[in-house]
Structures are given as C-alpha cells and as structure tokens.
Design a protein around this motif. Structure first.
Motif, PDB file in Angstrom:
ATOM      1  N   GLU A  98       0.807  -1.218   0.000  1.00 58.68           N
ATOM      2  CA  GLU A  98       0.000   0.000   0.000  1.00 58.68           C
ATOM      3  C   GLU A  98       0.843   1.272   0.000  1.00 58.68           C
ATOM      4  O   GLU A  98       0.347   2.353  -0.273  1.00 58.68           O
ATOM      5  CB  GLU A  98      -0.948   0.013   1.204  1.00 58.68           C
ATOM      6  CG  GLU A  98      -0.284   0.183   2.559  1.00 58.68           C
ATOM      7  CD  GLU A  98       0.070  -1.133   3.212  1.00 58.68           C
ATOM      8  OE1 GLU A  98       0.248  -1.172   4.438  1.00 58.68           O
ATOM      9  OE2 GLU A  98       0.180  -2.143   2.471  1.00 58.68           O
ATOM     10  N   TYR A 101       0.697   3.430  -3.255  1.00 62.57           N
ATOM     11  CA  TYR A 101      -0.410   4.380  -3.401  1.00 62.57           C
ATOM     12  C   TYR A 101      -0.275   5.522  -2.408  1.00 62.57           C
ATOM     13  O   TYR A 101      -0.608   6.660  -2.707  1.00 62.57           O
ATOM     14  CB  TYR A 101      -1.768   3.711  -3.209  1.00 62.57           C
ATOM     15  CG  TYR A 101      -2.887   4.714  -3.367  1.00 62.57           C
ATOM     16  CD1 TYR A 101      -3.213   5.196  -4.639  1.00 62.57           C
ATOM     17  CD2 TYR A 101      -3.559   5.237  -2.267  1.00 62.57           C
ATOM     18  CE1 TYR A 101      -4.186   6.166  -4.801  1.00 62.57           C
ATOM     19  CE2 TYR A 101      -4.541   6.198  -2.424  1.00 62.57           C
ATOM     20  CZ  TYR A 101      -4.850   6.655  -3.693  1.00 62.57           C
ATOM     21  OH  TYR A 101      -5.803   7.630  -3.848  1.00 62.57           O
ATOM     22  N   SER A 105      -0.460   9.379  -3.634  1.00 57.77           N
ATOM     23  CA  SER A 105      -1.546  10.269  -3.199  1.00 57.77           C
ATOM     24  C   SER A 105      -1.076  11.397  -2.285  1.00 57.77           C
ATOM     25  O   SER A 105      -1.893  12.138  -1.742  1.00 57.77           O
ATOM     26  CB  SER A 105      -2.623   9.455  -2.474  1.00 57.77           C
ATOM     27  OG  SER A 105      -2.116   8.882  -1.284  1.00 57.77           O
ATOM     28  N   LEU A 130      -6.657   8.698  -0.175  1.00 54.47           N
ATOM     29  CA  LEU A 130      -7.653   8.196  -1.124  1.00 54.47           C
ATOM     30  C   LEU A 130      -8.824   9.152  -1.254  1.00 54.47           C
ATOM     31  O   LEU A 130      -9.251   9.480  -2.375  1.00 54.47           O
ATOM     32  CB  LEU A 130      -8.152   6.826  -0.684  1.00 54.47           C
ATOM     33  CG  LEU A 130      -9.280   6.214  -1.528  1.00 54.47           C
ATOM     34  CD1 LEU A 130      -8.820   5.986  -2.964  1.00 54.47           C
ATOM     35  CD2 LEU A 130      -9.772   4.915  -0.903  1.00 54.47           C
ATOM     36  N   GLN A 133      -7.892  12.284  -3.251  1.00 56.74           N
ATOM     37  CA  GLN A 133      -7.802  12.068  -4.697  1.00 56.74           C
ATOM     38  C   GLN A 133      -9.177  11.862  -5.316  1.00 56.74           C
ATOM     39  O   GLN A 133      -9.440  12.327  -6.429  1.00 56.74           O
ATOM     40  CB  GLN A 133      -6.903  10.882  -5.042  1.00 56.74           C
ATOM     41  CG  GLN A 133      -6.738  10.756  -6.564  1.00 56.74           C
ATOM     42  CD  GLN A 133      -5.748   9.708  -6.989  1.00 56.74           C
ATOM     43  OE1 GLN A 133      -5.369   8.839  -6.194  1.00 56.74           O
ATOM     44  NE2 GLN A 133      -5.316   9.757  -8.235  1.00 56.74           N
TER      45      GLN A 133
END
Length: 223
Positions: A98, A101, A105, A130, A133
């Motif tokens: 993870e 990401y 981000s 998340l 975004q």
C-alpha cells in the motif's frame, strides 16, 4: 476497515474536499478551453494527480512541449515532495504494497493533514490520501461535464490552486499550538525569493527550511 476510521478520514478531509472539487473543476475547464479531450483531464487526475503541475500541464499539452521539457517542469514544480517524503520515511517502512499508493496520493493538502495525525494509524493515513484524490477526480469529472454545456470566462481561474494553498495554511495555523515552523517557512521563503529570484526560490527555500527545522528539533531534543 472500521466505520469510525472512515468517518474520521472524511471529517479530516472535508475542508480539502470543498477546495479540491472547485479547483479540479477549474482545471478541467482550462483543459477543455485549450481543446484537450476530457479523457486527458481524467487520466491526469488519476495517474498524475499533481495539483499545480496539472495546471502547468495544460500549457505543456496544448503547446506540444517535448518529453524532456515536461520532465524538467514537473521536477521543478514538484521538487517540494522530496522533502515531504523525507519526513515520512518511517511510516513508509512500516507499509507493504500500500505504500506505493500512499506515495502517489501525497499531495500538499494531504501532507498537511498527515502532519497532525498518528503516523502508525496506516488505514487512516491511506484513507486521507484516497479521499482527497477521489474529491479531485470528482471535480475533474464535474468540470469536464460543465464545460460541455456552459460557457466560462476563465480569466484568473488558474489562481484557484494558490487560493487553496492559502486556505489550508490558515486552517493549519488555527489548529496547531506552535507557529514557529510556519513563521520560519514564511520568512525563509521571502528571503530566498529576494536572494535567489522566483525561478530558484522553491528549491532553496525547501533546503533551508528543512535544515532549519532539523536544527530546531535537535536543539529542542526532539527525536
């Protein structure tokens, strides 16, 4: 993932949502005005997701700039993310897949929120990135749709990103107790602007701010 974590992430990112949606709308409208496909706007918001650099990309794409020019411009505009990453090395180490990401981000606004949170709460950290975004993507889609049916006077619309930075700064100023880092950043940025000029001030100010904050932490005995 627990509902309370999702709720907390949404509460923390709600101010960003209010800014991101409208700034992303401005980005999509500019893309359309330059004759670029809404698909490009969506792909940039998903795979690039670089805020100010996406506004710069509008001119790069519309003018047919080469790959080298785009790469140099991207490096200069987003050089500050190197310093963001340096302060988050420990959380990165504790993550698995993870983390990729998490790195992708990490926008300015996301970083400003992460600085006030427990770095061991990885689900919360990832949700913050998340959600932010997703807000940006939603604004891009709305802007692409609106630009198909409504006429916009886009004069000054590219200032939206600067306005969002200012709002985030004010919010952080109000929520933290110690203002020394913020004051230091302002002073050193102004000094670098005067000494090094507009083109070099970002890199130099980031270097000086990082060095000064590390020295301050050592002086205060903070680990």
């Amino acid at each position: 993932m627990k509902k309370d974590v999702i709720k907390k992430a949404f509460q923390l990112t709600f101010p960003v949502m209010m800014g991101y949606i409208f700034v992303a709308i401005a980005f999509a409208v500019l893309m359309k005005e330059k004759g670029l496909s809404p698909l490009y706007s969506l792909l940039l918001s998903i795979f690039v997701y670089a805020g100010a650099m996406q506004f710069a990309a509008v001119e790069l794409l519309s003018s047919g700039a080469g790959i080298l020019s785009a790469a140099i411009m991207t490096l200069m505009v987003n050089i500050r993310h190197i310093f963001y990453g340096l302060s988050l090395i420990e959380p990165y180490k504790k993550m698995k897949k993870e983390k990729y990401y998490f790195i992708h981000s990490l926008s300015d606004e996301t970083y400003s929120i992460l600085c006030t949170q427990d770095k061991n709460d990885r689900p919360l950290l990832l949700l913050i990135g998340l959600f932010n975004q997703l807000y940006w993507i939603a604004g891009t889609l709305i802007g692409s749709w609106l630009s198909e049916y409504l006429f916009f006077d886009t004069t000054g619309i590219d200032f939206a990103m600067n306005a969002l930075f200012l709002v985030i700064f004010v919010e952080q100023w109000q929520t933290v107790e110690h203002h020394f880092p913020a004051i230091l950043g302002i002073v050193l940025s102004l000094v670098c602007l005067v000494v090094f000029g507009q083109n070099q001030m970002v890199i130099m100010s980031m270097i000086l701010i990082l060095a000064s904050l590390l020295a301050y932490r050592k002086l205060k005995g903070v680990n």
